[in-house]
Design an enzyme around this catalytic site. Structure first.
Site, PDB file in Angstrom:
ATOM      1  CG  ASP A   1       1.172  -3.808   9.625  1.00 31.48           C
ATOM      2  OD1 ASP A   1       1.316  -2.884   8.810  1.00 31.48           O
ATOM      3  OD2 ASP A   1       1.387  -5.015   9.343  1.00 31.48           O
TER       4      ASP A   1
ATOM      5  NE  ARG B   1      -2.752   0.202   3.493  1.00 35.54           N
ATOM      6  CZ  ARG B   1      -3.556   0.444   4.505  1.00 35.54           C
ATOM      7  NH1 ARG B   1      -4.776   0.834   4.282  1.00 35.54           N
ATOM      8  NH2 ARG B   1      -3.153   0.280   5.741  1.00 35.54           N
TER       9      ARG B   1
ATOM     10  CG  ASP C   1       4.676  -4.359  11.101  1.00 37.24           C
ATOM     11  OD1 ASP C   1       5.454  -4.842  10.251  1.00 37.24           O
ATOM     12  OD2 ASP C   1       4.423  -3.144  11.174  1.00 37.24           O
TER      13      ASP C   1
ATOM     14  CB  THR D   1      -1.953   7.156  -3.153  1.00 39.28           C
ATOM     15  OG1 THR D   1      -1.349   5.854  -3.257  1.00 39.28           O
ATOM     16  CG2 THR D   1      -1.040   8.196  -3.780  1.00 39.28           C
TER      17      THR D   1
HETATM   18  N1  URA Z   1      -3.653  -3.709   7.233  1.00 44.23           N
HETATM   19  C1  URA Z   1      -3.352  -4.088   8.483  1.00 44.23           C
HETATM   20  O1  URA Z   1      -2.464  -4.895   8.695  1.00 44.23           O
HETATM   21  N2  URA Z   1      -4.058  -3.561   9.504  1.00 44.23           N
HETATM   22  C2  URA Z   1      -5.057  -2.675   9.317  1.00 44.23           C
HETATM   23  O2  URA Z   1      -5.675  -2.240  10.284  1.00 44.23           O
HETATM   24  C3  URA Z   1      -5.356  -2.282   7.993  1.00 44.23           C
HETATM   25  C4  URA Z   1      -4.638  -2.825   6.973  1.00 44.23           C
END
Ligand code: URA
Length: 210
Positions: free
Chosen positions: A201, A105, A204, A109
């Site tokens: 995330d 991502r 992560d 943007t």
């Molecule tokens: N991707 C993620 O890992 N967590 C989110 O909250 C949104 C996208």
């Protein structure tokens, strides 16, 4: 036919998801729970697979017994967090063909940028299950499904752990023919495209980065 959105409210799924959301849950714990939940979500997403029968002999007598029909299904991991769902699902469906789509991502943007794609052949003849733990803006999921359709897939399902209403809506508009199976639909997205309350995330937390 599965509904456009299925929320798996099974108590085991909900309990495990709550532990995954907690910020103090370790990487090892998060990874183990994602694997466990993936088995339960896979059970739901594979409802209504095509079936046929084969004649077998039990120790007692002969019978026409149900078996899966058609080509081996294709499991597509949307990198990198999708990989956290793969091992569990492959335990249930060991003969599945496996593909990977790499999208990141753009932080400015929030649009998806493709950096890798390798998918099984004959997608048009397979049930294709795309997996990504987080359906947030829906941009990457829509882009991944676009790519699968370009490669011929016609029968696609999307499996995620958590969804935002915005992502569900975006998928519904772009791909109304793709049923979504998830463990929860949260409140909203924040300004950075994270799901609220969410779990942070997923990549992560799964891989212990950051
Ligand atoms: N991707 C993620 O890992 N967590 C989110 O909250 C949104 C996208």
């Amino acid at each position: 036919m599965l509904d456009h959105l299925t929320v798996v409210t099974h108590p085991l799924v909900q309990h495990k998801l709550t532990i995954m959301r907690k910020k103090e849950t370790s990487t090892a714990g998060f990874r183990r729970l994602l694997r466990e939940i993936s088995l339960l979500l896979a059970y739901e997403v594979t409802r209504e697979l095509d079936m046929t029968t084969m004649t077998i002999e039990t120790p007692i007598c002969e019978m026409d017994a149900p078996i899966l029909d058609g080509k081996k299904l294709a499991l597509i991991s949307i990198l990198r967090a999708g990989n956290g769902l793969m091992d569990g699902i492959l335990e249930l469906i060991p003969a599945a063909r496996v593909g990977f789509i790499g999208l990141y991502r753009d932080p400015e943007t929030l649009q998806p940028v493709q950096y890798y794609a390798k998918v099984p052949d004959m997608l048009e003849d397979r049930l294709v299950i795309a997996v990504d733990p987080m359906l947030a803006t829906g941009n990457s999921s829509v882009a991944a499904i676009d790519l699968l359709k370009e490669k011929g897939a016609k029968n696609i399902r999307f499996l995620c752990l958590l969804a935002a209403p915005e992502g569900v809506q975006r998928m519904k508009e772009a791909h109304p023919d793709v049923p979504i199976v998830t463990a929860a639909v949260d409140e909203r997205l924040d300004d950075h495209g994270y799901i609220v309350p969410g779990l942070g995330d997923a990549g992560d937390r799964l891989f212990g980065t950051k």
